[in-house]
Design a protein around this motif. Structure first.
Motif, PDB file in Angstrom:
ATOM      1  N   ILE A  36       0.873  -1.175   0.000  1.00  0.00           N
ATOM      2  CA  ILE A  36       0.000   0.000   0.000  1.00  0.00           C
ATOM      3  C   ILE A  36       0.908   1.222   0.000  1.00  0.00           C
ATOM      4  O   ILE A  36       1.793   1.352   0.842  1.00  0.00           O
ATOM      5  CB  ILE A  36      -0.931   0.041   1.225  1.00  0.00           C
ATOM      6  CG1 ILE A  36      -1.891  -1.146   1.210  1.00  0.00           C
ATOM      7  CG2 ILE A  36      -1.726   1.343   1.257  1.00  0.00           C
ATOM      8  CD1 ILE A  36      -2.861  -1.168   2.362  1.00  0.00           C
ATOM      9  N   MET A  37       0.685   2.113  -0.961  1.00  0.00           N
ATOM     10  CA  MET A  37       1.515   3.300  -1.064  1.00  0.00           C
ATOM     11  C   MET A  37       0.653   4.549  -1.203  1.00  0.00           C
ATOM     12  O   MET A  37      -0.489   4.486  -1.663  1.00  0.00           O
ATOM     13  CB  MET A  37       2.489   3.184  -2.243  1.00  0.00           C
ATOM     14  CG  MET A  37       3.454   2.022  -2.115  1.00  0.00           C
ATOM     15  SD  MET A  37       4.809   2.033  -3.316  1.00  0.00           S
ATOM     16  CE  MET A  37       5.863   3.298  -2.628  1.00  0.00           C
ATOM     17  N   VAL A 215      -2.875   2.068  -4.304  1.00  0.00           N
ATOM     18  CA  VAL A 215      -2.505   3.465  -4.065  1.00  0.00           C
ATOM     19  C   VAL A 215      -3.689   4.217  -3.456  1.00  0.00           C
ATOM     20  O   VAL A 215      -4.818   4.140  -3.961  1.00  0.00           O
ATOM     21  CB  VAL A 215      -2.056   4.152  -5.369  1.00  0.00           C
ATOM     22  CG1 VAL A 215      -1.790   5.637  -5.137  1.00  0.00           C
ATOM     23  CG2 VAL A 215      -0.808   3.468  -5.921  1.00  0.00           C
ATOM     24  N   LEU A 216      -3.402   4.921  -2.366  1.00  0.00           N
ATOM     25  CA  LEU A 216      -4.383   5.819  -1.749  1.00  0.00           C
ATOM     26  C   LEU A 216      -3.899   7.253  -1.925  1.00  0.00           C
ATOM     27  O   LEU A 216      -2.704   7.531  -1.898  1.00  0.00           O
ATOM     28  CB  LEU A 216      -4.537   5.518  -0.255  1.00  0.00           C
ATOM     29  CG  LEU A 216      -4.966   4.106   0.155  1.00  0.00           C
ATOM     30  CD1 LEU A 216      -5.080   4.023   1.675  1.00  0.00           C
ATOM     31  CD2 LEU A 216      -6.281   3.720  -0.495  1.00  0.00           C
ATOM     32  N   TYR A 225      -2.642  -2.003  -8.809  1.00  0.00           N
ATOM     33  CA  TYR A 225      -1.821  -2.239  -9.993  1.00  0.00           C
ATOM     34  C   TYR A 225      -0.917  -3.450  -9.786  1.00  0.00           C
ATOM     35  O   TYR A 225      -0.468  -3.722  -8.672  1.00  0.00           O
ATOM     36  CB  TYR A 225      -0.943  -1.009 -10.277  1.00  0.00           C
ATOM     37  CG  TYR A 225      -1.693   0.292 -10.293  1.00  0.00           C
ATOM     38  CD1 TYR A 225      -2.299   0.775 -11.449  1.00  0.00           C
ATOM     39  CD2 TYR A 225      -1.819   1.053  -9.113  1.00  0.00           C
ATOM     40  CE1 TYR A 225      -2.994   1.976 -11.458  1.00  0.00           C
ATOM     41  CE2 TYR A 225      -2.518   2.247  -9.115  1.00  0.00           C
ATOM     42  CZ  TYR A 225      -3.100   2.710 -10.276  1.00  0.00           C
ATOM     43  OH  TYR A 225      -3.801   3.895 -10.271  1.00  0.00           O
ATOM     44  N   ASN A 226      -0.652  -4.157 -10.870  1.00  0.00           N
ATOM     45  CA  ASN A 226       0.367  -5.203 -10.843  1.00  0.00           C
ATOM     46  C   ASN A 226       1.732  -4.536 -10.816  1.00  0.00           C
ATOM     47  O   ASN A 226       2.034  -3.692 -11.679  1.00  0.00           O
ATOM     48  CB  ASN A 226       0.241  -6.110 -12.065  1.00  0.00           C
ATOM     49  CG  ASN A 226      -0.998  -6.965 -12.027  1.00  0.00           C
ATOM     50  OD1 ASN A 226      -1.412  -7.417 -10.951  1.00  0.00           O
ATOM     51  ND2 ASN A 226      -1.618  -7.183 -13.175  1.00  0.00           N
ATOM     52  N   VAL A 227       2.560  -4.901  -9.839  1.00  0.00           N
ATOM     53  CA  VAL A 227       3.859  -4.246  -9.667  1.00  0.00           C
ATOM     54  C   VAL A 227       4.719  -4.387 -10.916  1.00  0.00           C
ATOM     55  O   VAL A 227       5.426  -3.451 -11.311  1.00  0.00           O
ATOM     56  CB  VAL A 227       4.589  -4.823  -8.431  1.00  0.00           C
ATOM     57  CG1 VAL A 227       6.031  -4.359  -8.378  1.00  0.00           C
ATOM     58  CG2 VAL A 227       3.856  -4.425  -7.152  1.00  0.00           C
ATOM     59  N   ASP A 234       4.566   6.414 -13.407  1.00  0.00           N
ATOM     60  CA  ASP A 234       3.111   6.254 -13.304  1.00  0.00           C
ATOM     61  C   ASP A 234       2.673   6.093 -11.854  1.00  0.00           C
ATOM     62  O   ASP A 234       1.604   6.570 -11.459  1.00  0.00           O
ATOM     63  CB  ASP A 234       2.647   5.059 -14.136  1.00  0.00           C
ATOM     64  CG  ASP A 234       2.785   5.297 -15.629  1.00  0.00           C
ATOM     65  OD1 ASP A 234       2.844   6.474 -16.035  1.00  0.00           O
ATOM     66  OD2 ASP A 234       2.843   4.311 -16.397  1.00  0.00           O
ATOM     67  N   LEU A 235       3.503   5.402 -11.053  1.00  0.00           N
ATOM     68  CA  LEU A 235       3.173   5.211  -9.642  1.00  0.00           C
ATOM     69  C   LEU A 235       3.198   6.546  -8.893  1.00  0.00           C
ATOM     70  O   LEU A 235       2.305   6.847  -8.094  1.00  0.00           O
ATOM     71  CB  LEU A 235       4.141   4.223  -9.003  1.00  0.00           C
ATOM     72  CG  LEU A 235       3.849   3.811  -7.559  1.00  0.00           C
ATOM     73  CD1 LEU A 235       2.474   3.173  -7.446  1.00  0.00           C
ATOM     74  CD2 LEU A 235       4.910   2.840  -7.057  1.00  0.00           C
TER      75      LEU A 235
END
Length: 504
Positions: A36-37, A215-216, A225-227, A234-235
């Motif tokens: 979680i990021m 992503v929050l 998302y698939n890592v 994009d992240l």
């Protein structure tokens, strides 16, 4: 049957003046490491507390194996095999490893419920061995490292048969070698069928361990998302809501005259022959491996630790610093590496933390004037963009990035000429980092001489006009910012080892 071990749907949670979670969804598979990021303040901590039963959601549903559950207390979450390891864990330093692992769920025997310590020590030994740790379970925890504390927290979770393990910033205070050990432990737990929610600001953690990342942002669910399929760019865009094409501000300032100089500083057993200068409108970086002695030098300059020799000069006048108060009065400020233990009084309001460094300006006829104090804190907080409903909130309620901004405000509340920033972006997200870089750049442009210690080489290269490397308490190199590369810094940081190898 659902393919998810844990699923949350439409989770809302509000506090006075703040909507912390707004329609958050999340799914966790069995035997998965799911990252979680999000920026500080994105809602990650509140989200954890909903899963662990510390907060009841205002709205939404939680399912475990397709069965809807309601957690009103952490004990209820524990009964569903959920455990959390927090960045600032619940370690009891005066108790043994065994006592820390089994506290609250000790095995008892007989009608008078006697604790069978021999059996518990054996269980603790077995748990530690399963984590490739050979510590004696009788050992008091107070003398152990942060990495060993993490292992004990994991052993505690396993002892409660946790099938869902939440790790909150577990690598924030670990060295590279310790991170590698934690990665191995996490992967072993995953292979044993434990599902892990891994919260981190470090991209390398996510890419090494996770298969998926959620992503929050501002309390909202942005996406899962698939890592293997999402790029750094994009992240970051998903996390901050915009592209950060240039995370480091351009260095277009004209370096001024020397403002601070040290000559021949030494402290036996820590550092020796340290000499350097910093000028107005300059950011001077200190780079080096863990244990290089950078923080120890700066703590002596600030008066926390006494030097055994050497001289300090401020604006070409020799000064003597025997305490942090003397340093501040002379015009030297320090942002410490550990903001929570050394930079803030967490249970105090924001405004009290900001004004603490210079209370005398708010005192009249021996009486503290809180109205003036709060006004000054509000002005500084707005200048540095501290995100909080009011200056009356507790410092502990802020995200890591905003706590760091409060410590910077505290520095600016005094009349300083030199700012020493020790790991200024440690433990903060990429968006908050960008804001802190802008603040540093603005302060340099205003004429401050800034000394920055950082273990992040891209950060040093991106921010500093000049870089000094250290190794084992000695300066091993100095580079102009435009000439420095990661290879040059690393080579200089290992210079002592290379010299010793040749000598042998």
């Amino acid at each position: 049957m659902s393919k998810y071990l844990l699923e949350l749907k439409g989770i809302d949670k509000s506090f006075p003046g703040v909507k912390a979670l707004d329609g958050v969804d999340f799914q966790l598979k069995k035997g998965e490491i799911h990252a979680i990021m999000g920026e500080n303040g994105a809602g990650k901590s509140t989200f954890i507390k909903v899963i662990t039963g510390a907060h009841e959601p205002d709205k939404g549903e939680i399912f475990i194996h397709d069965t809807q559950v309601h957690f009103r207390t952490p004990k209820e979450a524990q009964r569903h095999s959920i455990a959390a390891i927090y960045q600032h864990g619940t370690i009891y330093p005066h108790l043994s490893i065994t006592e820390n692992i089994f506290i609250g769920h000790e095995d008892v025997m007989g009608p008078i419920k006697t604790i069978h310590w021999g059996m518990l020590h054996k269980k603790a030994k077995s748990l530690l061995k399963s984590l490739s740790c050979d510590l004696d379970p009788h050992t008091l925890v107070g003398g152990l490292t942060v990495a060993e504390h993490q292992i004990i927290e994991i052993a505690k979770a396993i002892s409660q048969n946790a099938q869902i393990l939440i790790m909150d910033e577990p690598t924030a205070s670990l060295s590279r070698r310790e991170c590698d050990e934690l990665y191995k432990i996490s992967e072993k737990l995953r292979d044993d069928g434990v599902s892990i929610i891994f919260i981190s600001h470090r991209f390398e953690d996510m890419y090494r361990l996770a298969t998926r990342v959620t992503v929050l942002r501002d309390g909202k669910y942005i996406g899962c998302y698939n890592v293997a399929e999402i790029s750094n760019k994009d992240l970051i865009s998903a996390m901050v809501g915009r592209e950060i094409n240039q995370i480091y501000p351009k260095r277009e300032r004209k370096i001024g005259k020397e403002v601070f100089r040290v000559e021949g500083l030494r402290r036996i057993g820590y550092y020796e022959n340290i000499s350097f200068k910093v000028c107005r409108r300059e950011i001077l970086g200190f780079s080096g491996l863990v244990g290089a002695g950078r923080s120890e030098v700066m703590q002596s300059i600030f008066g926390i630790d006494q030097m055994d020799g050497g001289k300090l000069f401020l604006e070409n006048k020799e000064i003597i610093v025997k305490s942090p108060l003397e340093a501040i009065n002379l015009g030297i400020g320090l942002l410490p590496e550990d903001r929570q233990k050394q930079g803030l009084v967490l249970n105090w309001e924001i405004y009290k933390n900001i004004t603490l460094s210079n209370l005398k300006q708010f005192i009249r006829h021996t009486i503290l004037r809180p109205k003036k104090e709060r006004l000054q804190a509000k002005v500084l907080g707005e200048k540095i963009a501290v995100k909080s409903p009011t200056v009356f909130e507790k410092a502990s309620s802020l995200s890591g990035g905003n706590q760091q901004k409060v410590v910077i405000c505290k520095l600016l509340n005094t009349d300083l000429k030199v700012l020493i920033l020790d790991e200024p972006t440690k433990g903060v997200d990429v968006g908050a980092k960008s804001q802190i870089y802008d603040i540093m750049n603005d302060l340099a442009n205003q004429g401050y001489g800034i000394i920055m210690i950082s273990s992040d080489m891209p950060e040093v290269l991106g921010m500093c006009d000049r870089i000094i490397t250290m190794r084992e308490g000695k300066i091993t190199g100095e580079f102009a910012g435009e000439e420095a590369t990661q290879e040059k810094l690393l080579k200089a940081s290992m210079n002592t080892i290379e010299t010793e190898d040749k000598a042998s």
